[in-house]
Design a protein around this motif. Structure first.
Motif, PDB file in Angstrom:
ATOM      1  N   LEU A  72       0.827  -1.203   0.000  1.00  0.00           N
ATOM      2  CA  LEU A  72       0.000   0.000   0.000  1.00  0.00           C
ATOM      3  C   LEU A  72       0.866   1.259   0.000  1.00  0.00           C
ATOM      4  O   LEU A  72       0.667   2.158  -0.820  1.00  0.00           O
ATOM      5  CB  LEU A  72      -0.931   0.009   1.220  1.00  0.00           C
ATOM      6  CG  LEU A  72      -1.748   1.287   1.425  1.00  0.00           C
ATOM      7  CD1 LEU A  72      -2.749   1.468   0.292  1.00  0.00           C
ATOM      8  CD2 LEU A  72      -2.443   1.251   2.781  1.00  0.00           C
ATOM      9  N   PHE A  73       1.832   1.295   0.905  1.00  0.00           N
ATOM     10  CA  PHE A  73       2.683   2.480   0.985  1.00  0.00           C
ATOM     11  C   PHE A  73       3.583   2.613  -0.241  1.00  0.00           C
ATOM     12  O   PHE A  73       3.882   3.735  -0.681  1.00  0.00           O
ATOM     13  CB  PHE A  73       3.497   2.480   2.282  1.00  0.00           C
ATOM     14  CG  PHE A  73       2.688   2.955   3.460  1.00  0.00           C
ATOM     15  CD1 PHE A  73       2.650   4.295   3.785  1.00  0.00           C
ATOM     16  CD2 PHE A  73       1.945   2.065   4.217  1.00  0.00           C
ATOM     17  CE1 PHE A  73       1.886   4.745   4.858  1.00  0.00           C
ATOM     18  CE2 PHE A  73       1.185   2.496   5.292  1.00  0.00           C
ATOM     19  CZ  PHE A  73       1.148   3.851   5.611  1.00  0.00           C
ATOM     20  N   ARG A  74       4.026   1.520  -0.825  1.00  0.00           N
ATOM     21  CA  ARG A  74       4.808   1.570  -2.065  1.00  0.00           C
ATOM     22  C   ARG A  74       3.965   2.173  -3.186  1.00  0.00           C
ATOM     23  O   ARG A  74       4.423   3.044  -3.935  1.00  0.00           O
ATOM     24  CB  ARG A  74       5.310   0.178  -2.442  1.00  0.00           C
ATOM     25  CG  ARG A  74       6.206   0.161  -3.667  1.00  0.00           C
ATOM     26  CD  ARG A  74       6.835  -1.207  -3.940  1.00  0.00           C
ATOM     27  NE  ARG A  74       5.901  -2.318  -3.837  1.00  0.00           N
ATOM     28  CZ  ARG A  74       5.870  -3.199  -2.843  1.00  0.00           C
ATOM     29  NH1 ARG A  74       6.725  -3.113  -1.844  1.00  0.00           N
ATOM     30  NH2 ARG A  74       4.990  -4.179  -2.837  1.00  0.00           N
ATOM     31  N   TYR A  75       2.711   1.748  -3.287  1.00  0.00           N
ATOM     32  CA  TYR A  75       1.811   2.287  -4.302  1.00  0.00           C
ATOM     33  C   TYR A  75       1.622   3.795  -4.106  1.00  0.00           C
ATOM     34  O   TYR A  75       1.701   4.572  -5.059  1.00  0.00           O
ATOM     35  CB  TYR A  75       0.463   1.564  -4.247  1.00  0.00           C
ATOM     36  CG  TYR A  75      -0.579   2.176  -5.152  1.00  0.00           C
ATOM     37  CD1 TYR A  75      -0.540   1.958  -6.528  1.00  0.00           C
ATOM     38  CD2 TYR A  75      -1.582   2.986  -4.627  1.00  0.00           C
ATOM     39  CE1 TYR A  75      -1.482   2.539  -7.366  1.00  0.00           C
ATOM     40  CE2 TYR A  75      -2.526   3.571  -5.456  1.00  0.00           C
ATOM     41  CZ  TYR A  75      -2.472   3.339  -6.820  1.00  0.00           C
ATOM     42  OH  TYR A  75      -3.399   3.923  -7.654  1.00  0.00           O
ATOM     43  N   TRP A  76       1.373   4.202  -2.863  1.00  0.00           N
ATOM     44  CA  TRP A  76       1.182   5.624  -2.594  1.00  0.00           C
ATOM     45  C   TRP A  76       2.433   6.429  -2.938  1.00  0.00           C
ATOM     46  O   TRP A  76       2.338   7.550  -3.422  1.00  0.00           O
ATOM     47  CB  TRP A  76       0.814   5.840  -1.124  1.00  0.00           C
ATOM     48  CG  TRP A  76      -0.624   5.556  -0.807  1.00  0.00           C
ATOM     49  CD1 TRP A  76      -1.648   5.421  -1.698  1.00  0.00           C
ATOM     50  CD2 TRP A  76      -1.206   5.388   0.481  1.00  0.00           C
ATOM     51  NE1 TRP A  76      -2.825   5.183  -1.032  1.00  0.00           N
ATOM     52  CE2 TRP A  76      -2.580   5.158   0.299  1.00  0.00           C
ATOM     53  CE3 TRP A  76      -0.686   5.400   1.766  1.00  0.00           C
ATOM     54  CZ2 TRP A  76      -3.451   4.957   1.365  1.00  0.00           C
ATOM     55  CZ3 TRP A  76      -1.547   5.201   2.834  1.00  0.00           C
ATOM     56  CH2 TRP A  76      -2.922   4.977   2.634  1.00  0.00           C
ATOM     57  N   THR A  77       3.602   5.856  -2.702  1.00  0.00           N
ATOM     58  CA  THR A  77       4.852   6.551  -3.023  1.00  0.00           C
ATOM     59  C   THR A  77       5.052   6.624  -4.537  1.00  0.00           C
ATOM     60  O   THR A  77       5.403   7.679  -5.073  1.00  0.00           O
ATOM     61  CB  THR A  77       6.042   5.843  -2.350  1.00  0.00           C
ATOM     62  OG1 THR A  77       5.793   5.747  -0.941  1.00  0.00           O
ATOM     63  CG2 THR A  77       7.328   6.611  -2.569  1.00  0.00           C
TER      64      THR A  77
END
Length: 108
Positions: A72-77
Motif C-alpha cells: 500500500l505504501f509503495r503504491y502511494w509513493t
C-alpha cells in the motif's frame, strides 16, 4: 484470495490504528509501523485482529500483514501521494529477524 487477504490485513491495520487513536493511514510514520509490527508479534490490550483477540498472530500472517502494508505504501509513493515510504523494507526486516532466530534455534 489476494483481494480478500488485502482487505483482511488492511482492516487489521485500521483496527489497530483506531485503538491507538491515530489519524489517516497516510499519516503513519516508520515508528508507527514498527509499533504495529510489534503489536502483531506481542499484542497488549490493543486490537490486532478483526475478532479483537489479543494474541500474537502466526508468523505467516505477520509476513502477509506487513507485505500488504508495504504494498500500500509503495503504491502511494510510486503514484506521488506520499513522498517517502515509511514501510520500505518493513516486511523484509521481519524475514531477516525470523531467519536469524531460526539459525540460533538450530544451534541450540
Amino acid at each position: 484470495h489476494t483481494l480478500r487477504a488485502y482487505r483482511t490485513e488492511l482492516r487489521r491495520l485500521v483496527a489497530w490504528c483506531e485503538a491507538q487513536q491515530f489519524g489517516p493511514l497516510s499519516d503513519l510514520t516508520r515508528h508507527d509501523l514498527l509499533a504495529y509490527r510489534q503489536a502483531l508479534r506481542k499484542p497488549a490490550y490493543d486490537a490486532v485482529d478483526d475478532n479483537n483477540n489479543n494474541r500474537a498472530v502466526a508468523e505467516a500472517t505477520q509476513a502477509r500483514a506487513l507485505a500488504v502494508v508495504a504494498s500500500l505504501f509503495r503504491y502511494w509513493t510510486e503514484t506521488g501521494y506520499l513522498i517517502v515510504n515509511p514501510a520500505a523494507r518493513l516486511a523484509h526486516e521481519l524475514r531477516t529477524a525470523t531467519d536469524a532466530a531460526e539459525r540460533v534455534a538450530c544451534r541450540l
